[in-house]
Write an enzyme that holds these catalytic residues in place. Sequence first.
Site, PDB file in Angstrom:
ATOM      1  N   GLU A 194     -32.897 -23.239 -66.044  1.00 27.20           N
ATOM      2  CA  GLU A 194     -33.928 -22.388 -65.445  1.00 27.20           C
ATOM      3  C   GLU A 194     -34.931 -23.136 -64.574  1.00 27.20           C
ATOM      4  O   GLU A 194     -35.593 -22.524 -63.724  1.00 27.20           O
ATOM      5  CB  GLU A 194     -34.700 -21.622 -66.533  1.00 27.20           C
ATOM      6  CG  GLU A 194     -35.604 -22.500 -67.384  1.00 27.20           C
ATOM      7  CD  GLU A 194     -36.401 -21.697 -68.429  1.00 27.20           C
ATOM      8  OE1 GLU A 194     -35.796 -20.897 -69.145  1.00 27.20           O
ATOM      9  OE2 GLU A 194     -37.624 -21.903 -68.495  1.00 27.20           O
ATOM     10  N   SER A 220     -36.070 -18.117 -76.822  1.00 32.24           N
ATOM     11  CA  SER A 220     -36.638 -19.384 -77.287  1.00 32.24           C
ATOM     12  C   SER A 220     -36.509 -20.499 -76.254  1.00 32.24           C
ATOM     13  O   SER A 220     -37.478 -20.821 -75.563  1.00 32.24           O
ATOM     14  CB  SER A 220     -36.007 -19.766 -78.617  1.00 32.24           C
ATOM     15  OG  SER A 220     -36.795 -20.731 -79.255  1.00 32.24           O
ATOM     16  N   ARG A 221     -35.322 -21.078 -76.141  1.00 32.51           N
ATOM     17  CA  ARG A 221     -35.072 -22.096 -75.112  1.00 32.51           C
ATOM     18  C   ARG A 221     -33.619 -21.954 -74.672  1.00 32.51           C
ATOM     19  O   ARG A 221     -32.720 -21.773 -75.511  1.00 32.51           O
ATOM     20  CB  ARG A 221     -35.300 -23.517 -75.646  1.00 32.51           C
ATOM     21  CG  ARG A 221     -36.778 -23.925 -75.744  1.00 32.51           C
ATOM     22  CD  ARG A 221     -37.467 -24.065 -74.378  1.00 32.51           C
ATOM     23  NE  ARG A 221     -38.863 -24.459 -74.500  1.00 32.51           N
ATOM     24  CZ  ARG A 221     -39.889 -23.615 -74.610  1.00 32.51           C
ATOM     25  NH1 ARG A 221     -39.681 -22.311 -74.619  1.00 32.51           N
ATOM     26  NH2 ARG A 221     -41.122 -24.062 -74.694  1.00 32.51           N
TER      27      ARG A 221
HETATM   28  P1  NAI Z   1     -42.545 -22.522 -85.063  1.00 36.58           P
HETATM   29  O1  NAI Z   1     -42.585 -24.009 -85.067  1.00 36.58           O
HETATM   30  O2  NAI Z   1     -43.648 -21.765 -85.723  1.00 36.58           O
HETATM   31  O3  NAI Z   1     -41.166 -22.017 -85.730  1.00 36.58           O
HETATM   32  C1  NAI Z   1     -39.922 -22.571 -85.452  1.00 36.58           C
HETATM   33  C2  NAI Z   1     -39.067 -22.451 -86.705  1.00 36.58           C
HETATM   34  O4  NAI Z   1     -37.739 -22.859 -86.380  1.00 36.58           O
HETATM   35  C3  NAI Z   1     -39.557 -23.330 -87.849  1.00 36.58           C
HETATM   36  O5  NAI Z   1     -39.762 -22.565 -89.020  1.00 36.58           O
HETATM   37  C4  NAI Z   1     -38.427 -24.350 -88.029  1.00 36.58           C
HETATM   38  O6  NAI Z   1     -38.240 -24.750 -89.384  1.00 36.58           O
HETATM   39  C5  NAI Z   1     -37.248 -23.552 -87.513  1.00 36.58           C
HETATM   40  N1  NAI Z   1     -36.065 -24.354 -87.213  1.00 36.58           N
HETATM   41  C6  NAI Z   1     -35.999 -25.671 -86.834  1.00 36.58           C
HETATM   42  N2  NAI Z   1     -34.708 -26.036 -86.707  1.00 36.58           N
HETATM   43  C7  NAI Z   1     -33.955 -24.956 -87.013  1.00 36.58           C
HETATM   44  C8  NAI Z   1     -32.555 -24.715 -87.069  1.00 36.58           C
HETATM   45  N3  NAI Z   1     -31.664 -25.683 -86.789  1.00 36.58           N
HETATM   46  N4  NAI Z   1     -32.121 -23.485 -87.430  1.00 36.58           N
HETATM   47  C9  NAI Z   1     -33.010 -22.506 -87.713  1.00 36.58           C
HETATM   48  N5  NAI Z   1     -34.336 -22.678 -87.678  1.00 36.58           N
HETATM   49  C10 NAI Z   1     -34.813 -23.881 -87.336  1.00 36.58           C
HETATM   50  O7  NAI Z   1     -42.395 -22.117 -83.528  1.00 36.58           O
HETATM   51  P2  NAI Z   1     -42.668 -20.685 -82.869  1.00 36.58           P
HETATM   52  O8  NAI Z   1     -44.089 -20.606 -82.432  1.00 36.58           O
HETATM   53  O9  NAI Z   1     -42.138 -19.608 -83.746  1.00 36.58           O
HETATM   54  O10 NAI Z   1     -41.779 -20.798 -81.539  1.00 36.58           O
HETATM   55  C11 NAI Z   1     -40.363 -20.896 -81.626  1.00 36.58           C
HETATM   56  C12 NAI Z   1     -39.821 -21.262 -80.269  1.00 36.58           C
HETATM   57  O11 NAI Z   1     -40.031 -20.187 -79.357  1.00 36.58           O
HETATM   58  C13 NAI Z   1     -40.528 -22.450 -79.585  1.00 36.58           C
HETATM   59  O12 NAI Z   1     -39.985 -23.688 -80.017  1.00 36.58           O
HETATM   60  C14 NAI Z   1     -40.249 -22.209 -78.133  1.00 36.58           C
HETATM   61  O13 NAI Z   1     -39.052 -22.883 -77.790  1.00 36.58           O
HETATM   62  C15 NAI Z   1     -40.027 -20.703 -78.037  1.00 36.58           C
HETATM   63  N6  NAI Z   1     -41.059 -20.017 -77.249  1.00 36.58           N
HETATM   64  C16 NAI Z   1     -40.662 -19.226 -76.178  1.00 36.58           C
HETATM   65  C17 NAI Z   1     -41.596 -18.538 -75.405  1.00 36.58           C
HETATM   66  C18 NAI Z   1     -41.217 -17.643 -74.250  1.00 36.58           C
HETATM   67  O14 NAI Z   1     -42.077 -17.354 -73.412  1.00 36.58           O
HETATM   68  N7  NAI Z   1     -39.998 -17.154 -74.160  1.00 36.58           N
HETATM   69  C19 NAI Z   1     -43.036 -18.706 -75.695  1.00 36.58           C
HETATM   70  C20 NAI Z   1     -43.343 -19.489 -76.874  1.00 36.58           C
HETATM   71  C21 NAI Z   1     -42.375 -20.142 -77.596  1.00 36.58           C
END
Ligand code: NAI
Length: 336
Positions: free
Chosen positions: A267, A237-238
């Site tokens: 990174e 994720s990050r």
């Molecule tokens: P999304 O917005 O659909 O889902 C994120 C979920 O995390 C939401 O349901 C939200 O309620 C939840 N959340 C917020 N705070 C939280 C907490 N404290 N504890 C648990 N859950 C919590 O986003 P999506 O598309 O699923 O992406 C997630 C993350 O993946 C992005 O924010 C980005 O940082 C990362 N990412 C990494 C990539 C990579 O190439 N490695 C590519 C795309 C995204």
Amino acid sequence: MDIAVFSTQPYDRRFLDEALRHHHGDGGAVALRYHEARLTLETAALARRCGAVCVFVNDALDAAVLEALAAQGVRAVLLRCAGYNQLDVEAARRLGLFVARVPSYSPEAVAEFTLALVLTLNRHTHRAYARVREGNFALDGLLGSNLHGKTVGLVGVGQIGLAAARIFRGFGCRVLGADPAPLPEFAALGELVPLPRLLAESDIVSLHCPLFPETRHLIDAAALERMRPGAMLVNTSRGALVDTAALVSALKTRHLGALAIDVYEQEAELFFQDRSSDIIPDDVFQRLLTFPNVLVTGHQGFFTIEAMREIADATFRNLACHLAGAPCAHRVPGTC
Ligand code: NAI
């Protein structure tokens, strides 16, 4: 309009050029000015005479950079990524900048990559590959375990977490999720539990929540302590969701059984470049690479043909909203 496109590699240019032709034809009103450099205060001048900038995960979008861009006439910031933790939302709003992201280009790309990391670590294929190429066919040290029947904890069950849940269910895993606002579809795939319970019960913990100030170092020494001895942690994720120094300590005590990271807190200075001839001064990162049960990749979870096409296409759809002054569904929350 000219757009300064930062942090570009040949693959970015290929997909953005294709999307440009699709949306604006050849010799249209939009021109892309590609730069390999990251956007920083020093490189912001490259956006001179550009109406917009197009940026990626490690470009700086703090108040100083946004002010420098706005002073040169930049009116729009087009993010080629989902996360916007690098953006000073308040400064963007104050400066009246249009900021749009690509929220969900291919959740499956990241979810499938998460599985690639889990299976590699679990069955030691990274080590087997190297051994066999050296004529070593011994199995000692390659003993794995079945995924079937294991408990997987997904921290964040948004688009990517949900896609991961579907795949883990296909493997016959029990799926737990921790999320303050889960997607409703998760209810049919797994059980929603508080984070401490997820950490205590999961054989594999995988992070799929965004980086916010509140989620920085969500996985710290105390959280690692709560995890089952020998459990696996995956972060696609990050980087700053985890305290990397605490990970090294937990690996040294063998409490953390395996670790896969596609992202790393520091990174920005490392990833997306060939640093193979350099001395890497980051001792924590270098220490991670010495563990046989650690897999590090350079932020490639998103990197599939399908995702690259959608990122480029969505970027131009966002631009079209800006040019038309139309409402944009992908506007970053809190910006104007
Ligand atoms: P999304 O917005 O659909 O889902 C994120 C979920 O995390 C939401 O349901 C939200 O309620 C939840 N959340 C917020 N705070 C939280 C907490 N404290 N504890 C648990 N859950 C919590 O986003 P999506 O598309 O699923 O992406 C997630 C993350 O993946 C992005 O924010 C980005 O940082 C990362 N990412 C990494 C990539 C990579 O190439 N490695 C590519 C795309 C995204």
